[in-house]
Structure formats: structure tokens, C-alpha cells
Write an enzyme that holds these catalytic residues in place. Structure first.
Site, PDB file in Angstrom:
ATOM      1  N   HIS A 197       0.870  -1.180   0.000  1.00 46.11           N
ATOM      2  CA  HIS A 197       0.000   0.000   0.000  1.00 46.11           C
ATOM      3  C   HIS A 197       0.903   1.225   0.000  1.00 46.11           C
ATOM      4  O   HIS A 197       1.793   1.356   0.856  1.00 46.11           O
ATOM      5  CB  HIS A 197      -0.919   0.012   1.224  1.00 46.11           C
ATOM      6  CG  HIS A 197      -1.917  -1.097   1.222  1.00 46.11           C
ATOM      7  ND1 HIS A 197      -2.106  -1.920   2.301  1.00 46.11           N
ATOM      8  CD2 HIS A 197      -2.768  -1.528   0.259  1.00 46.11           C
ATOM      9  CE1 HIS A 197      -3.045  -2.816   2.009  1.00 46.11           C
ATOM     10  NE2 HIS A 197      -3.458  -2.599   0.770  1.00 46.11           N
ATOM     11  N   GLU A 233       1.622  -5.717  10.795  1.00 46.91           N
ATOM     12  CA  GLU A 233       1.134  -4.342  10.881  1.00 46.91           C
ATOM     13  C   GLU A 233       1.942  -3.574  11.926  1.00 46.91           C
ATOM     14  O   GLU A 233       1.952  -3.925  13.104  1.00 46.91           O
ATOM     15  CB  GLU A 233      -0.349  -4.330  11.257  1.00 46.91           C
ATOM     16  CG  GLU A 233      -1.245  -5.098  10.302  1.00 46.91           C
ATOM     17  CD  GLU A 233      -1.530  -4.341   9.011  1.00 46.91           C
ATOM     18  OE1 GLU A 233      -1.203  -3.135   8.946  1.00 46.91           O
ATOM     19  OE2 GLU A 233      -2.070  -4.950   8.076  1.00 46.91           O
ATOM     20  N   HIS A 246       3.433  -3.846   6.806  1.00 47.98           N
ATOM     21  CA  HIS A 246       2.364  -2.883   6.540  1.00 47.98           C
ATOM     22  C   HIS A 246       2.204  -1.933   7.722  1.00 47.98           C
ATOM     23  O   HIS A 246       2.856  -2.071   8.763  1.00 47.98           O
ATOM     24  CB  HIS A 246       1.031  -3.617   6.340  1.00 47.98           C
ATOM     25  CG  HIS A 246       0.900  -4.318   5.030  1.00 47.98           C
ATOM     26  ND1 HIS A 246       0.105  -3.846   4.007  1.00 47.98           N
ATOM     27  CD2 HIS A 246       1.458  -5.458   4.578  1.00 47.98           C
ATOM     28  CE1 HIS A 246       0.174  -4.668   2.974  1.00 47.98           C
ATOM     29  NE2 HIS A 246       0.989  -5.652   3.296  1.00 47.98           N
ATOM     30  N   GLU A 251       1.752   3.456   3.210  1.00 45.13           N
ATOM     31  CA  GLU A 251       2.248   2.801   4.423  1.00 45.13           C
ATOM     32  C   GLU A 251       3.772   2.908   4.435  1.00 45.13           C
ATOM     33  O   GLU A 251       4.490   2.015   3.979  1.00 45.13           O
ATOM     34  CB  GLU A 251       1.754   1.361   4.476  1.00 45.13           C
ATOM     35  CG  GLU A 251       0.234   1.299   4.564  1.00 45.13           C
ATOM     36  CD  GLU A 251      -0.328  -0.119   4.608  1.00 45.13           C
ATOM     37  OE1 GLU A 251      -1.553  -0.234   4.714  1.00 45.13           O
ATOM     38  OE2 GLU A 251       0.446  -1.092   4.536  1.00 45.13           O
TER      39      GLU A 251
END
Length: 339
Positions: free
Chosen positions: A70, A227, A163, A73
Site C-alpha cells: 500500500h 502491521e 504494513h 504505508e
């Protein structure tokens, strides 16, 4: 011993270190030269992808580290840039075959999450109306490079897809781990996540078209979507918050003996997937709801025309709630803690 030292903060985009600028721009020139000069076999099979091999395979591990799937990010790009820069200054310390993948190059350059559609939903055989999206072509490129990298590799295979989350989270760092990973690899991965101070692990039973699930399903990799905090501006992330992740990644690439875990991650199982079937889809909580917010049995999660999603267990926690996804995609996960 790790040579990675986490910076605490940068001075903004104009003060970005060269290594961070290079990785964000998918420029592997300096990095590649350092490893080539040290006798490694280095290839760039596609823009934004580099492989560095020692010739010791299949005896050594094969590791993919991906960032920027993404485009907004940015924290993981900075973490990885510092790790790679430190490692490349003593390249003989690299103890694995390594593939680095910068995912959505165009979206990173544009400062956007994606160009046409979410790249991390493209790693699936059927893409429907998304087949013509720019990200579909990029996913095909990444898949081809992944196939080539793991071809002939030994059984010790890793893929860490780094991410950041859109929403705040009760666990600032957490990971999604495909449940189909073989037990030995799963145990090693969970131990590494503990070493990296990842607070929570969601064991995911089925793919949503993500890059890490693809690597686990089709290449037997111990793979995870990791994450690290929240979406941020390149150069303005407080990387001191993720020092343990950088150190654990550095140790993995150097083949260091696994360190003691910084935390014992809480482990969750998926109770249900929330799929958006139509434009009538509506979640019953607002956009301030954090990841891992607990909901009680019977509480309505979302409605979608005649479909109603409600909590089935005494307590379920919501992860990745996003009512803005395209019709047909997952709009959230409901999880229950198992340990």
C-alpha cells in the site's frame, strides 16, 4: 549480533537519508553494488524487486521482505531501509537468500494507497472486474518474481510483508498469519513475531487475496502480514516505536540464533469474515473504532440489505473494519482470543 540501530525520528521529507529515499523510489543501485562487490549474485527481475543470493542455497533460508504494497504505508519502508543499509555495509554477514520487494511503486510516488485498486487483494486467480487494474499487472509481476525466487529453494522459506494499519489499534503492532503454514514454520514464525514485540497474532483460515497468504499457500513459506503502527508520512515516522522489529529482522537476515521473545503475543482465531455484498453495506460503529475493539454477543456488526452480521460468541473483536472496500471484498474480520 544485530548492527541495526533504530532512529527515533526524521526531520521531514527534505531530510530523508539516502537509503530511505532509494528504497522508497525502488532504487537498488547502491545496495546491489555493495553485494555484487562482496561476491553475491544479485538480480533485479522487475522494477522494485531485487534478489541477493550467496550460492549456498538450498542449505540457507530463503527470505522475502516486502514493503509498500500500500503506497501510503511508509513506516516499514523506513525500517527496512535502515536494516538493509546497515547490512550492506558488511555484506558478508547476510546469511540468507534474500528478495526485497517494493510493492506499489506508483502509489508510493503519488503518496496514495493505490492507483486503481487495492494491490493486496490481487493475489488470487480470479479478479473479476479488477482484472484490468494497474495493480493486477503489478501483482502478476510480483508473483512471477516470487515463483522464480522460491524455485529450487530449500524448505526454510519466509515472507514478511510489512504494513501499517489505517485505524488505531489496541495492539500497536499485530500480525495476520495464514493458518495453513506447516507446524514447524508456524512455530518459528510466531517465535520471531514475539522477538519483534508483535502484540497480537490473528490466525487466518482463508485467503483474502493477500501477498503473504499467496506465499504461504503456493510456496510453503512461513509468511505473515505484519502491521506496524499507522499510516504516516515518509520521513515523519517515529521508528523508535519499532526498534524491536528492526532488530529482529536484522537478526533473521544475519542468521542469528533466535533471541528470547520481547512479548508473548496474544493469539486470535477468525470467528467470521464480514463481506460487503452491495452498496447498501453499513457498519454499526464509526470510523474512530479501533482495531481489536471488543463487541458483545448479539451486537449487530453490519447490515447489507437483507443480510445482518452479528456477534456469535460471548465476545468478538473487530479487526480491519473498512466499509469503503469494493463490493465483493472483505470489510472486516471478527476474531476471538485463543491464548
Amino acid at each position: 549480533m544485530s548492527a541495526y540501530v533504530a532512529p527515533t525520528a526524521n526531520g521531514g521529507a527534505q531530510a530523508l537519508p539516502a537509503a530511505v529515499r532509494a528504497l522508497a523510489g525502488a532504487d537498488f543501485g547502491v545496495l546491489a553494488k555493495r553485494f555484487i562487490d562482496a561476491g553475491f549474485s544479485v538480480a533485479q527481475p522487475a522494477p522494485g524487486i531485487v534478489t541477493i543470493k550467496s550460492g549456498r542455497a538450498p542449505a540457507c533460508a530463503s527470505v522475502i521482505v516486502s514493503v509498500g504494497v500500500h503506497g501510503d504505508e511508509t513506516g516499514p519502508i523506513e525500517v527496512l531501509a535502515y536494516v538493509l543499509d546497515a547490512l550492506s555495509q558488511g555484506p558478508d554477514a547476510l546469511a540468507v537468500d534474500l528478495m526485497v520487494c517494493v510493492g506499489n511503486i506508483d502509489a508510493i510516488a503519488a503518496g496514495k494507497r493505490f492507483i486503481d485498486a487495492d494491490l493486496n487483494r490481487m493475489f488470487r486467480p480470479v479478479r473479476g472486474s479488477l482484472a484490468s487494474a494497474a495493480e493486477a499487472a503489478r501483482a502478476d509481476t510480483m508473483i512471477a518474481a516470487t515463483v522464480d525466487f522460491f524455485s529450487g529453494a530449500g524448505p526454510d522459506r519466509w515472507h514478511l510483508d510489512l504494513h501499517t494499519a489505517i485505524r488505531p489499534s489496541l495492539y500497536p503492532t499485530f500480525a495476520i498469519v495464514p493458518d495453513l503454514i506447516a507446524e514447524e514454520g508456524k512455530c518459528a514464525l510466531i517465535a520471531w513475531l514475539g522477538q519483534a514485540a508483535i502484540g497480537a497474532i490473528v490466525m487466518n483460515p482463508q485467503s483474502a487475496g493477500t501477498y503473504s497468504y499467496y506465499s504461504a499457500e503456493f510456496h510453503g513459506a512461513a509468511a505473515s502480514t505484519v502491521e506496524l503502527g499507522r499510516v504516516g508520512t515518509l520521513g515523519q515516522n517515529d521508528l523508535g516505536l519499532f526498534a524491536d522489529v528492526g532488530t529482529a529482522l536484522d537478526d533473521l537476515l544475519r542468521g542469528a540464533k533466535p533471541a528470547a521473545p520481547k512479548v508473548e503475543p496474544h493469539v486470535f482465531a477468525v470467528a467470521q469474515e464480514i463481506i460487503k455484498h452491495s452498496d447498501a453495506f453499513h457498519m454499526t460503529f464509526d470510523r474512530t473504532t479501533q482495531n481489536f475493539t471488543a463487541l458483545s454477543q448479539g451486537q449487530v456488526i453490519a447490515t447489507d440489505g437483507d443480510i445482518m452480521y452479528a456477534v456469535r460468541h460471548p465476545e468478538e473483536l473487530v479487526v480491519f473494519p473498512n466499509p469503503d472496500v469494493r463490493v465483493g471484498l472483505r470489510a472486516g474480520l471478527m476474531v476471538v482470543r485463543t491464548r
